[in-house]
Write a protein that holds these residues in place. Structure first.
Motif, mmCIF file in Angstrom:
data_model
loop_
_atom_site.group_PDB
_atom_site.id
_atom_site.type_symbol
_atom_site.label_atom_id
_atom_site.label_comp_id
_atom_site.label_asym_id
_atom_site.label_seq_id
_atom_site.Cartn_x
_atom_site.Cartn_y
_atom_site.Cartn_z
ATOM 1 N N LEU A 130 54.845 33.251 28.857
ATOM 2 C CA LEU A 130 55.118 32.991 27.847
ATOM 3 C C LEU A 130 55.188 34.010 25.990
ATOM 4 N N LEU A 131 54.591 35.156 26.232
ATOM 5 C CA LEU A 131 53.813 35.981 25.136
ATOM 6 C C LEU A 131 54.626 37.405 26.371
ATOM 7 N N GLY A 132 55.609 36.995 26.868
ATOM 8 C CA GLY A 132 55.957 37.968 27.805
ATOM 9 C C GLY A 132 55.289 39.238 28.275
ATOM 10 N N LEU A 133 54.077 38.602 28.702
ATOM 11 C CA LEU A 133 53.374 39.747 29.144
ATOM 12 C C LEU A 133 53.170 39.694 31.533
ATOM 13 N N ASN A 134 54.491 40.148 31.698
ATOM 14 C CA ASN A 134 55.048 39.802 33.267
ATOM 15 C C ASN A 134 54.707 40.610 34.029
ATOM 16 N N HIS A 135 53.975 41.275 33.563
ATOM 17 C CA HIS A 135 53.261 42.561 34.393
ATOM 18 C C HIS A 135 52.328 42.575 34.311
ATOM 19 N N ILE A 136 51.339 41.424 34.143
ATOM 20 C CA ILE A 136 49.815 41.236 34.668
ATOM 21 C C ILE A 136 48.981 40.469 35.452
ATOM 22 N N THR A 137 48.444 41.264 36.559
ATOM 23 C CA THR A 137 48.268 40.343 37.802
ATOM 24 C C THR A 137 47.044 39.101 37.518
ATOM 25 N N ILE A 138 46.961 38.074 38.016
ATOM 26 C CA ILE A 138 45.469 37.683 37.444
ATOM 27 C C ILE A 138 44.642 37.487 39.398
ATOM 28 N N TYR A 139 43.511 37.169 38.882
ATOM 29 C CA TYR A 139 42.258 37.943 40.142
ATOM 30 C C TYR A 139 41.544 36.750 39.443
ATOM 31 N N ASN A 140 40.920 35.172 40.389
ATOM 32 C CA ASN A 140 40.265 34.138 39.705
ATOM 33 C C ASN A 140 39.276 35.004 40.927
ATOM 34 N N GLU A 141 37.964 35.583 40.577
ATOM 35 C CA GLU A 141 37.494 36.262 41.204
ATOM 36 C C GLU A 141 36.047 37.361 40.160
ATOM 37 N N ASP A 142 34.565 37.099 41.049
ATOM 38 C CA ASP A 142 33.917 37.844 40.056
ATOM 39 C C ASP A 142 34.216 39.675 40.026
ATOM 40 N N ALA A 143 33.684 39.429 38.833
ATOM 41 C CA ALA A 143 34.160 41.447 38.374
ATOM 42 C C ALA A 143 33.535 42.286 39.615
ATOM 43 N N VAL A 144 32.706 41.791 39.896
ATOM 44 C CA VAL A 144 31.711 42.886 40.699
ATOM 45 C C VAL A 144 32.516 42.741 42.242
ATOM 46 N N THR A 145 32.888 41.845 42.769
ATOM 47 C CA THR A 145 33.427 41.642 43.647
ATOM 48 C C THR A 145 34.732 42.255 43.256
ATOM 49 N N HIS A 146 35.860 42.381 42.563
ATOM 50 C CA HIS A 146 36.588 42.936 42.739
ATOM 51 C C HIS A 146 36.580 44.239 42.217
ATOM 52 N N LEU A 147 36.304 44.946 41.697
ATOM 53 C CA LEU A 147 35.563 46.078 41.164
ATOM 54 C C LEU A 147 35.541 47.085 43.121
ATOM 55 N N GLN A 148 34.060 46.426 43.776
ATOM 56 C CA GLN A 148 34.686 46.513 45.548
ATOM 57 C C GLN A 148 35.094 46.889 45.590
ATOM 58 N N GLN A 149 35.970 46.530 45.060
ATOM 59 C CA GLN A 149 37.789 46.487 46.388
ATOM 60 C C GLN A 149 38.887 46.947 45.954
ATOM 61 N N MET A 150 38.597 46.552 44.302
ATOM 62 C CA MET A 150 40.693 47.589 43.493
ATOM 63 C C MET A 150 40.613 48.954 43.791
ATOM 64 N N ASN A 151 42.002 49.467 43.894
ATOM 65 C CA ASN A 151 41.930 50.799 43.822
ATOM 66 C C ASN A 151 42.013 51.239 42.489
ATOM 67 N N ARG A 152 42.537 52.593 42.468
ATOM 68 C CA ARG A 152 41.798 53.494 41.175
ATOM 69 C C ARG A 152 42.163 52.747 39.917
ATOM 70 N N GLU A 153 42.067 52.997 38.738
ATOM 71 C CA GLU A 153 43.041 52.666 37.461
ATOM 72 C C GLU A 153 42.837 53.768 36.888
ATOM 73 N N ASP A 154 43.877 53.485 35.766
ATOM 74 C CA ASP A 154 43.990 54.151 34.614
ATOM 75 C C ASP A 154 42.259 54.235 33.993
ATOM 76 N N CYS A 155 42.321 52.767 33.221
ATOM 77 C CA CYS A 155 41.312 52.453 32.475
ATOM 78 C C CYS A 155 40.655 51.192 32.953
ATOM 79 N N ILE A 156 39.533 50.710 33.057
ATOM 80 C CA ILE A 156 39.019 49.939 32.925
ATOM 81 C C ILE A 156 38.065 49.063 32.218
ATOM 82 N N PHE A 157 38.513 47.726 31.971
ATOM 83 C CA PHE A 157 37.910 47.018 30.250
ATOM 84 C C PHE A 157 36.835 45.867 30.839
ATOM 85 N N ILE A 158 35.858 46.052 30.112
ATOM 86 C CA ILE A 158 34.575 45.444 30.070
ATOM 87 C C ILE A 158 34.161 44.923 28.714
ATOM 88 N N ASP A 159 34.001 43.970 28.208
ATOM 89 C CA ASP A 159 33.305 43.291 27.233
ATOM 90 C C ASP A 159 32.717 42.403 27.354
#
Length: 159
Positions: A130-159
């Motif tokens: 609805l916000l025109g953000l079709n380039h966002i992929t959504i993962y329903n999982e724990d951040a630590v699990t995702h971090l251990q499996q993810m590819n290299r990123e330009d930016c990792i945001f944690i708040d």
């Protein structure tokens, strides 16, 4: 999965500025309305008027329960963060309601939203397009699990 019937959507629009406590007490008057959902959405719209004003006018936006809305960044804060970061790829490991991710994602070619709570992922899946953000992929999982499996990123945001 979140579903909002046409009757409940109309009720939300018609009562968008009403006192949600008073509406909750009148629930029996509206047997065809999913009152818990209506109350959550009306309260969310009311909070968004102050906290996320650019989203307030988009009637189709879904809002989370009070705590998630209370904990999310304001639009002013999210816009400030977005001015500081840009690049090819972003991963938000603390997705929440998606305010930070939605504003940050505008400065990136691809973005990833990671959130443990399934309901918040469903809300993000509904709201981002609805916000025109079709380039966002959504993962329903724990951040630590995702971090251990993810590819290299330009930016990792944690708040």
């Amino acid at each position: 999965m979140i579903q909002i019937s046409p009757e409940t959507q109309l009720f939300i629009r018609e009562h968008s500025s009403d006192d949600v406590r008073a509406l909750a007490l009148q629930a029996k008057k509206y047997p065809d309305i999913d009152m818990p959902t209506a109350i959550t959405q009306i309260a969310g719209r009311q909070a968004a008027a102050e906290k996320i004003p650019s989203w307030r006018e988009i009637e189709e936006i879904w809002y989370p329960k009070h705590l998630s809305l209370e904990q999310c960044s304001s639009e002013i804060t999210a816009r400030y963060k977005a001015r500081l970061l840009q690049g090819d790829s972003l991963t938000d490991l603390t997705g929440g309601f998606g305010i930070d991710c939605s504003f940050l994602a505008t400065g990136f070619k691809t973005a990833t939203y990671v959130e443990r709570q399934e309901e918040l992922c469903e809300i993000a899946s509904h709201n981002f397009p609805l916000l025109g953000l079709n380039h966002i992929t959504i993962y329903n999982e724990d951040a630590v699990t995702h971090l251990q499996q993810m590819n290299r990123e330009d930016c990792i945001f944690i708040d």
